[in-house]
Design a protein around this motif. Sequence first.
Motif, PDB file in Angstrom:
ATOM      1  N   ARG A 186       5.707   5.144  -5.375  1.00  9.68           N
ATOM      2  CA  ARG A 186       4.935   6.158  -6.117  1.00  9.68           C
ATOM      3  C   ARG A 186       4.082   5.501  -7.208  1.00  9.68           C
ATOM      4  NH1 ARG A 186       5.980  11.256  -4.662  1.00  9.68           N
ATOM      5  NH2 ARG A 186       8.112  11.893  -4.197  1.00  9.68           N
ATOM      6  N   LEU A 188       2.903   2.490  -7.133  1.00  7.34           N
ATOM      7  CA  LEU A 188       1.821   1.746  -6.463  1.00  7.34           C
ATOM      8  C   LEU A 188       0.742   2.659  -5.894  1.00  7.34           C
ATOM      9  CD1 LEU A 188       3.522  -1.035  -4.298  1.00  7.34           C
ATOM     10  CD2 LEU A 188       1.623  -1.361  -5.911  1.00  7.34           C
ATOM     11  N   HIS A 189       1.176   3.846  -5.419  1.00  8.54           N
ATOM     12  CA  HIS A 189       0.238   4.770  -4.756  1.00  8.54           C
ATOM     13  C   HIS A 189       0.369   6.159  -5.379  1.00  8.54           C
ATOM     14  CE1 HIS A 189      -0.166   1.600  -1.781  1.00  8.54           C
ATOM     15  NE2 HIS A 189       1.139   1.604  -1.616  1.00  8.54           N
ATOM     16  N   GLU A 191      -1.513   8.615  -5.805  1.00  8.92           N
ATOM     17  CA  GLU A 191      -2.162   9.774  -5.163  1.00  8.92           C
ATOM     18  C   GLU A 191      -1.460  10.183  -3.864  1.00  8.92           C
ATOM     19  OE1 GLU A 191      -4.678  11.372  -6.578  1.00  8.92           O
ATOM     20  OE2 GLU A 191      -4.503   9.907  -8.206  1.00  8.92           O
ATOM     21  N   ALA A 192      -0.510   9.367  -3.441  1.00  9.28           N
ATOM     22  CA  ALA A 192       0.071   9.579  -2.104  1.00  9.28           C
ATOM     23  C   ALA A 192       1.256  10.536  -2.123  1.00  9.28           C
ATOM     24  CB  ALA A 192       0.526   8.234  -1.548  1.00  9.28           C
ATOM     25  N   GLU A 228      -3.513  10.038   1.289  1.00  2.62           N
ATOM     26  CA  GLU A 228      -2.669   8.839   1.308  1.00  2.62           C
ATOM     27  C   GLU A 228      -1.212   9.236   1.512  1.00  2.62           C
ATOM     28  OE1 GLU A 228      -3.550   5.708  -1.668  1.00  2.62           O
ATOM     29  OE2 GLU A 228      -5.007   7.161  -2.398  1.00  2.62           O
ATOM     30  N   VAL A 230       2.785   7.589   2.005  1.00  2.00           N
ATOM     31  CA  VAL A 230       3.759   6.481   2.035  1.00  2.00           C
ATOM     32  C   VAL A 230       4.836   6.871   3.045  1.00  2.00           C
ATOM     33  CG1 VAL A 230       5.526   5.254   0.724  1.00  2.00           C
ATOM     34  CG2 VAL A 230       3.333   5.793  -0.356  1.00  2.00           C
ATOM     35  N   LYS A 249      -4.901   7.209   4.739  1.00  2.00           N
ATOM     36  CA  LYS A 249      -4.320   5.870   4.598  1.00  2.00           C
ATOM     37  C   LYS A 249      -2.805   5.957   4.585  1.00  2.00           C
ATOM     38  CE  LYS A 249      -7.366   2.702   2.329  1.00  2.00           C
ATOM     39  NZ  LYS A 249      -7.745   2.081   1.071  1.00  2.00           N
ATOM     40  N   TYR A 251       0.881   3.854   4.122  1.00  2.00           N
ATOM     41  CA  TYR A 251       1.504   2.643   3.573  1.00  2.00           C
ATOM     42  C   TYR A 251       2.988   2.636   3.915  1.00  2.00           C
ATOM     43  CZ  TYR A 251      -2.559   3.327   0.504  1.00  2.00           C
ATOM     44  OH  TYR A 251      -3.812   3.568   0.009  1.00  2.00           O
TER      45      TYR A 251
END
Length: 302
Positions: A186, A188-189, A191-192, A228, A230, A249, A251
């Motif tokens: 979370r 790291l990303h 917006e995901a 995005e 994860v 995207k 991840y």
Amino acid sequence: MTDKEKQKEILKLKKELNAVIIAHNYQIPEIQDIADFLGDSLELSKKVAKLDNDRIFFCGVKFMAETAKILSPNKHIYIPDINAGCKMADMVTAKSLREFKKKYPEAKTVCYVNTTAETKTECDICCTSANAADIVNSLDTDTVLFVPDGNLASYVQTKTSKRVIPYPGFCYVHNLIAKDDVEMARALHPEAIVIVHPEAKLEASLAADYILSTGGMVKIAKETDKKEIVVGTEEGMIYRLQKENPGKKFYPLKDKLICQGMKAITLDNLLTSLKELKYEIELPEDIIKNAYEPIKRMVDLK
Ligand code: 13P
Ligand code: SF4
């Protein structure tokens, strides 16, 4: 031979044999690209039962091919590597389950499909990660033994007022996913959204936005407005999600979430499997008969 040539040859042989290639969502991209059907455990079992073709090449782990055989005993089901196993499925045997059941005579037993055919003969009903809570809630006892995934059992416990007794099994891939990993992803990303398979540790699952089977992941990836995502499951999943959603995207939640059993299937052994018609799944008649009922009860319910 290049991968492209192998794929071409596989498709040619498949046509000659009037066969179908079925693949689980964790298969390598080169296999996913030539499969007729991709899916989670439940979707694939149901699919095989509906097919007219009597030769099915199953790219996945052995319990999945066995489940297909039990639901369609007259079909020829082949797996390209007979040793492609699920380590969690091997954590419980029919004998150890009989011992477990003796301690709770009042309970009914739910077997996750990630079990051997013989183990399934000892249970009342099967479930997959897509329907586990519904299956447990459908039973008429207050106590339910849940075999073999302890993490999935703990997750199901959050969705039922029944007492769920977990067996101490686990998936060595998903058990690596901890709450800290979700928090780090979370950070790291930001917006995901985070999606996690319920075989992960319970605290990790509960820290995610969605707890889903691999089939559920395919659906949410299409439906969400978020760009995005994860993904907390075996790494093979990302390929399908990315291919079907090029505008989004994906991840991996963490590195090295790799299932050796799933990765045992390759273009080379699939090609040999088609050429030599091996390895055919064969099960004793009484195991097919006794494992059919719990699987059928599950399929009929959902
Ligand atoms: P799904 O049924 O969600 O595809 O899961 C199968 C599996 O083995 C997960 O590790
Ligand atoms: Fe079994 Fe885990 Fe592999 Fe799934 S990822 S097939 S549960 S070992």
